[in-house]
Scaffold this motif. Structure first.
Motif, PDB file in Angstrom:
ATOM      1  N   THR A  68       0.810  -1.211   0.000  1.00 13.79           N
ATOM      2  CA  THR A  68       0.000   0.000   0.000  1.00 13.79           C
ATOM      3  C   THR A  68       0.844   1.262   0.000  1.00 13.79           C
ATOM      4  O   THR A  68       0.328   2.362  -0.180  1.00 13.79           O
ATOM      5  CB  THR A  68      -0.926   0.020   1.229  1.00 13.79           C
ATOM      6  N   GLY A  69       2.128   1.146   0.164  1.00 17.78           N
ATOM      7  CA  GLY A  69       2.996   2.315   0.139  1.00 17.78           C
ATOM      8  C   GLY A  69       4.364   1.982   0.668  1.00 17.78           C
ATOM      9  O   GLY A  69       4.596   0.905   1.210  1.00 17.78           O
ATOM     10  N   ARG A 140      -1.791  -0.764  -5.816  1.00 17.85           N
ATOM     11  CA  ARG A 140      -0.758   0.251  -5.570  1.00 17.85           C
ATOM     12  C   ARG A 140      -1.011   1.515  -6.391  1.00 17.85           C
ATOM     13  O   ARG A 140      -0.509   2.593  -6.057  1.00 17.85           O
ATOM     14  CB  ARG A 140       0.619  -0.328  -5.910  1.00 17.85           C
ATOM     15  N   LYS A 142      -4.035   2.841  -6.862  1.00 19.43           N
ATOM     16  CA  LYS A 142      -5.345   3.383  -6.493  1.00 19.43           C
ATOM     17  C   LYS A 142      -5.308   4.889  -6.323  1.00 19.43           C
ATOM     18  O   LYS A 142      -6.203   5.608  -6.751  1.00 19.43           O
ATOM     19  CB  LYS A 142      -5.841   2.716  -5.219  1.00 19.43           C
ATOM     20  N   ASP A 143      -4.229   5.408  -5.710  1.00 23.53           N
ATOM     21  CA  ASP A 143      -4.131   6.843  -5.453  1.00 23.53           C
ATOM     22  C   ASP A 143      -3.834   7.650  -6.716  1.00 23.53           C
ATOM     23  O   ASP A 143      -3.991   8.873  -6.731  1.00 23.53           O
ATOM     24  CB  ASP A 143      -3.045   7.130  -4.414  1.00 23.53           C
ATOM     25  N   GLN A 144      -3.413   6.963  -7.789  1.00 23.26           N
ATOM     26  CA  GLN A 144      -3.074   7.662  -9.023  1.00 23.26           C
ATOM     27  C   GLN A 144      -4.218   7.660 -10.039  1.00 23.26           C
ATOM     28  O   GLN A 144      -4.112   8.295 -11.093  1.00 23.26           O
ATOM     29  CB  GLN A 144      -1.841   7.022  -9.666  1.00 23.26           C
ATOM     30  N   GLU A 147     -11.572   6.690  -9.256  1.00 19.10           N
ATOM     31  CA  GLU A 147     -12.133   5.456  -8.696  1.00 19.10           C
ATOM     32  C   GLU A 147     -12.762   4.563  -9.757  1.00 19.10           C
ATOM     33  O   GLU A 147     -12.587   3.337  -9.730  1.00 19.10           O
ATOM     34  CB  GLU A 147     -13.173   5.798  -7.634  1.00 19.10           C
ATOM     35  N   TYR A 150     -10.037   2.759 -11.671  1.00 18.46           N
ATOM     36  CA  TYR A 150      -9.372   1.766 -10.822  1.00 18.46           C
ATOM     37  C   TYR A 150     -10.229   0.512 -10.673  1.00 18.46           C
ATOM     38  O   TYR A 150      -9.726  -0.617 -10.714  1.00 18.46           O
ATOM     39  CB  TYR A 150      -9.081   2.380  -9.456  1.00 18.46           C
TER      40      TYR A 150
END
Length: 318
Positions: A68-69, A140, A142-144, A147, A150
């Protein structure tokens, strides 16, 4: 330096047990058609040049591509790694840059590198290939992504829609890559390519660009993956192989054994595993392979004998 037809690369994630088979196979096929490909596994560079062979640090950075990061430390190392990749690409002139998207674990590094390339080297033609394209994006990213993209879009669609690649080869590239190089590619930018030959009698793989001693091997022994067939003779509900391959295809058993022997003697590796869904889909071909390898092993010292294995299905007696 004469430009290559393609600079074909692998990006993280990789456990570095064995070298990737697909780029080496495509290199062998391209050379048989008088096209020169240079292959490079940047996972080796991440471990040896960026992480200075610190295995724990290497694995921490690798995990940052699929978890996740990452930490501030791993993020800094990843940026240094990306700089190294871009520098190497810039110094390796080629008509195309090929990125092998081996699995969903390769999504993060692939997207990051393509974004940097579009900013720094916008004239490079990016070709993405591999079975990791035809699935939804790794968490990984998801933040880029928005929604809806994704959750619902395949990685290939996202890369194409965001102008992060010029060509996509989804599925088998053995024929598709030569079509691309020769200008015979389909007008459809996204097409599922399946090998045309029923026996898969392509030229042998070429691993010359790989640093074979940099891979850890399996159970302490260097190992290569080889391909004897594609598809399956079963249609199990839980498996997607039937969707990927509409028909089971296999190599001639004798030729497959000759390929293993060729690779063993050229690269001094005696352990092989098939990347097939099944080894025993064609019993006639399998028996031919066993006979040739058994005859070869009978004439070798113990340290030169070839050992091999793979996935099998249960078959009824007879």
């Amino acid at each position: 330096m004469t430009p290559y037809e393609m600079f074909l690369i692998n990006l993280p994630y990789s456990d570095l047990e064995t070298p990737y088979t697909a780029p080496a196979l495509l290199k062998g096929i391209a050379e048989a058609h008088n096209y020169e490909i240079h292959t490079h596994d940047f996972n080796i560079d991440l471990k040896t040049k960026i992480c200075k062979n610190n295995q724990d640090l290497f694995m921490d950075v690798q995990e940052s591509f699929i978890s996740t990061g990452g930490t501030a430390k791993t993020e800094n190392i990843a940026r240094s790694f990306y700089d190294h990749v871009i520098d190497k690409i810039e110094k390796t002139p080629a008509r195309y840059l090929g990125i092998s998207v081996f699995s969903v674990y390769t999504h993060k590094a692939t997207m990051d590198i393509c974004k940097i390339l579009r900013r720094k080297l916008p004239d490079i033609k990016i070709v993405l290939g591999g079975r990791g394209l035809n699935v939804r994006s790794h968490r990984r990213l998801k933040d880029q992504l928005i929604e809806d993209d994704y959750k619902n879009k395949k990685f290939s669609d996202i890369m194409l829609e965001n102008n992060l690649c010029d060509e996509l080869i989804i599925g088998d590239a053995e024929d598709a890559l030569i079509e691309l190089f020769s200008g015979q590619k389909s007008s459809d930018q996204m097409k599922w390519y399946v090998a045309a030959s029923n026996n898969l009698d392509y030229p042998f793989a070429n691993f010359d660009d790989y640093k074979m001693d940099a891979y850890t091997g399996v159970a302490g022994k260097p190992q290569m993956h080889v391909i004897s067939s594609k598809g399956c003779v079963r249609a199990c509900d839980f498996c997607d192989v039937g969707h990927q391959f509409k028909k089971f295809r296999n190599k001639d058993g004798k030729r497959f054994a000759e390929e293993i022997i060729f690779l063993a003697e050229k690269y001094n590796i005696r352990e092989f595993a098939t990347a097939d869904s099944i080894l025993n889909g064609n019993m006639v071909a399998l028996k031919q392979t066993i006979e040739v390898l058994a005859d070869y092993n009978s004439k070798q010292s113990e340290d030169k004998k070839i050992r091999w294995g793979g996935n099998w299905i249960c078959r009824p007696p007879g």
